[in-house]
Design a protein around this motif. Sequence first.
Motif, PDB file in Angstrom:
ATOM      1  N   HIS A   8       8.215   1.827  -7.169  1.00 22.42           N
ATOM      2  CA  HIS A   8       6.780   2.020  -6.903  1.00 22.42           C
ATOM      3  C   HIS A   8       5.937   0.852  -7.406  1.00 22.42           C
ATOM      4  CE1 HIS A   8       7.791   6.047  -5.645  1.00 22.42           C
ATOM      5  NE2 HIS A   8       8.439   6.217  -6.788  1.00 22.42           N
ATOM      6  N   ILE A   9       6.440  -0.347  -7.157  1.00 20.55           N
ATOM      7  CA  ILE A   9       5.718  -1.569  -7.524  1.00 20.55           C
ATOM      8  C   ILE A   9       5.216  -2.209  -6.239  1.00 20.55           C
ATOM      9  CG2 ILE A   9       5.884  -3.865  -8.554  1.00 20.55           C
ATOM     10  CD1 ILE A   9       8.133  -2.749 -10.337  1.00 20.55           C
ATOM     11  N   GLN A  10       3.901  -2.350  -6.142  1.00 20.22           N
ATOM     12  CA  GLN A  10       3.313  -2.969  -4.952  1.00 20.22           C
ATOM     13  C   GLN A  10       3.385  -4.480  -5.107  1.00 20.22           C
ATOM     14  OE1 GLN A  10      -0.632  -1.687  -4.068  1.00 20.22           O
ATOM     15  NE2 GLN A  10      -0.683  -2.742  -2.110  1.00 20.22           N
ATOM     16  N   VAL A  11       3.984  -5.142  -4.161  1.00 22.98           N
ATOM     17  CA  VAL A  11       4.164  -6.584  -4.198  1.00 22.98           C
ATOM     18  C   VAL A  11       2.987  -7.250  -3.486  1.00 22.98           C
ATOM     19  CG1 VAL A  11       5.671  -8.492  -3.527  1.00 22.98           C
ATOM     20  CG2 VAL A  11       6.654  -6.301  -4.219  1.00 22.98           C
ATOM     21  N   LEU A  12       2.453  -8.296  -4.103  1.00 18.75           N
ATOM     22  CA  LEU A  12       1.348  -9.030  -3.501  1.00 18.75           C
ATOM     23  C   LEU A  12       1.830  -9.783  -2.268  1.00 18.75           C
ATOM     24  CD1 LEU A  12      -0.290 -10.540  -6.691  1.00 18.75           C
ATOM     25  CD2 LEU A  12      -0.946  -8.482  -5.469  1.00 18.75           C
ATOM     26  N   GLU A  13       1.007  -9.841  -1.272  1.00 19.51           N
ATOM     27  CA  GLU A  13       1.360 -10.509  -0.033  1.00 19.51           C
ATOM     28  C   GLU A  13       0.903 -11.963  -0.049  1.00 19.51           C
ATOM     29  OE1 GLU A  13       0.118  -8.230   3.334  1.00 19.51           O
ATOM     30  OE2 GLU A  13       0.907  -6.379   2.490  1.00 19.51           O
ATOM     31  N   TRP A  14       1.288 -12.675  -1.084  1.00 17.58           N
ATOM     32  CA  TRP A  14       1.001 -14.098  -1.214  1.00 17.58           C
ATOM     33  C   TRP A  14       2.309 -14.842  -1.287  1.00 17.58           C
ATOM     34  CZ3 TRP A  14      -2.983 -13.253  -5.651  1.00 17.58           C
ATOM     35  CH2 TRP A  14      -4.253 -13.118  -5.107  1.00 17.58           C
ATOM     36  N   ASN A  76      -8.063  -8.030  -5.978  1.00 17.84           N
ATOM     37  CA  ASN A  76      -6.957  -7.252  -6.514  1.00 17.84           C
ATOM     38  C   ASN A  76      -7.421  -5.896  -7.029  1.00 17.84           C
ATOM     39  OD1 ASN A  76      -5.286  -9.329  -5.891  1.00 17.84           O
ATOM     40  ND2 ASN A  76      -5.212 -10.177  -7.928  1.00 17.84           N
ATOM     41  N   ARG A  77      -8.577  -5.844  -7.671  1.00 15.63           N
ATOM     42  CA  ARG A  77      -9.090  -4.574  -8.175  1.00 15.63           C
ATOM     43  C   ARG A  77      -9.414  -3.631  -7.022  1.00 15.63           C
ATOM     44  NH1 ARG A  77     -11.947  -7.400 -12.322  1.00 15.63           N
ATOM     45  NH2 ARG A  77     -13.741  -7.501 -10.972  1.00 15.63           N
ATOM     46  N   SER A  78     -10.002  -4.183  -5.970  1.00 17.31           N
ATOM     47  CA  SER A  78     -10.400  -3.326  -4.854  1.00 17.31           C
ATOM     48  C   SER A  78      -9.195  -2.716  -4.152  1.00 17.31           C
ATOM     49  CB  SER A  78     -11.261  -4.101  -3.864  1.00 17.31           C
ATOM     50  OG  SER A  78     -10.485  -5.094  -3.229  1.00 17.31           O
ATOM     51  N   LYS A  79      -8.072  -3.411  -4.185  1.00 10.78           N
ATOM     52  CA  LYS A  79      -6.869  -2.889  -3.546  1.00 10.78           C
ATOM     53  C   LYS A  79      -5.969  -2.167  -4.548  1.00 10.78           C
ATOM     54  CE  LYS A  79      -6.832  -6.119   0.244  1.00 10.78           C
ATOM     55  NZ  LYS A  79      -6.078  -7.031   1.054  1.00 10.78           N
ATOM     56  N   ARG A  80      -6.426  -2.078  -5.781  1.00 17.00           N
ATOM     57  CA  ARG A  80      -5.702  -1.392  -6.857  1.00 17.00           C
ATOM     58  C   ARG A  80      -4.291  -1.961  -7.066  1.00 17.00           C
ATOM     59  NH1 ARG A  80      -9.366   2.349  -7.723  1.00 17.00           N
ATOM     60  NH2 ARG A  80     -10.181   3.711  -6.141  1.00 17.00           N
ATOM     61  N   TRP A  81      -4.171  -3.270  -6.976  1.00 18.65           N
ATOM     62  CA  TRP A  81      -2.886  -3.898  -7.237  1.00 18.65           C
ATOM     63  C   TRP A  81      -2.659  -3.955  -8.727  1.00 18.65           C
ATOM     64  CZ3 TRP A  81      -3.657  -8.595  -3.525  1.00 18.65           C
ATOM     65  CH2 TRP A  81      -3.439  -8.163  -2.215  1.00 18.65           C
ATOM     66  N   ARG A  82      -1.431  -3.820  -9.119  1.00 23.37           N
ATOM     67  CA  ARG A  82      -1.082  -3.916 -10.533  1.00 23.37           C
ATOM     68  C   ARG A  82      -0.094  -5.057 -10.709  1.00 23.37           C
ATOM     69  NH1 ARG A  82      -1.208   1.611  -9.553  1.00 23.37           N
ATOM     70  NH2 ARG A  82      -2.829   2.656 -10.757  1.00 23.37           N
TER      71      ARG A  82
END
Length: 87
Positions: A8-14, A76-82
């Motif tokens: 359950h780790i969201q990976v950044l799309e960069w 990042n905050r708006s998309k709730r990335w951790r």
Amino acid sequence: MEWFKNKHIQVLEWPSQSPDLNPIEKPWKELKTAVHKCSPSNLTELELFCKEEWEKISVSRCAKLIDIPQATYSCNRSKRWRYKVLT
């Protein structure tokens, strides 16, 4: 990617080499630009110009170049990335 999904780790799309994520890229670009203007003609000159131009970049300038733009934080905050550090 499956491992991240299972944990359950969201990976950044960069991309992995993105200057947004690699803080040395901005000072490195500034150094390359300055050295290019010196037009070194051989490896010895290249090394000398690199050292000279690096010495000209102040600590405060490096700190400003390395700083992550506020827009990145907002996005990042708006998309709730951790961010998680994997060790």
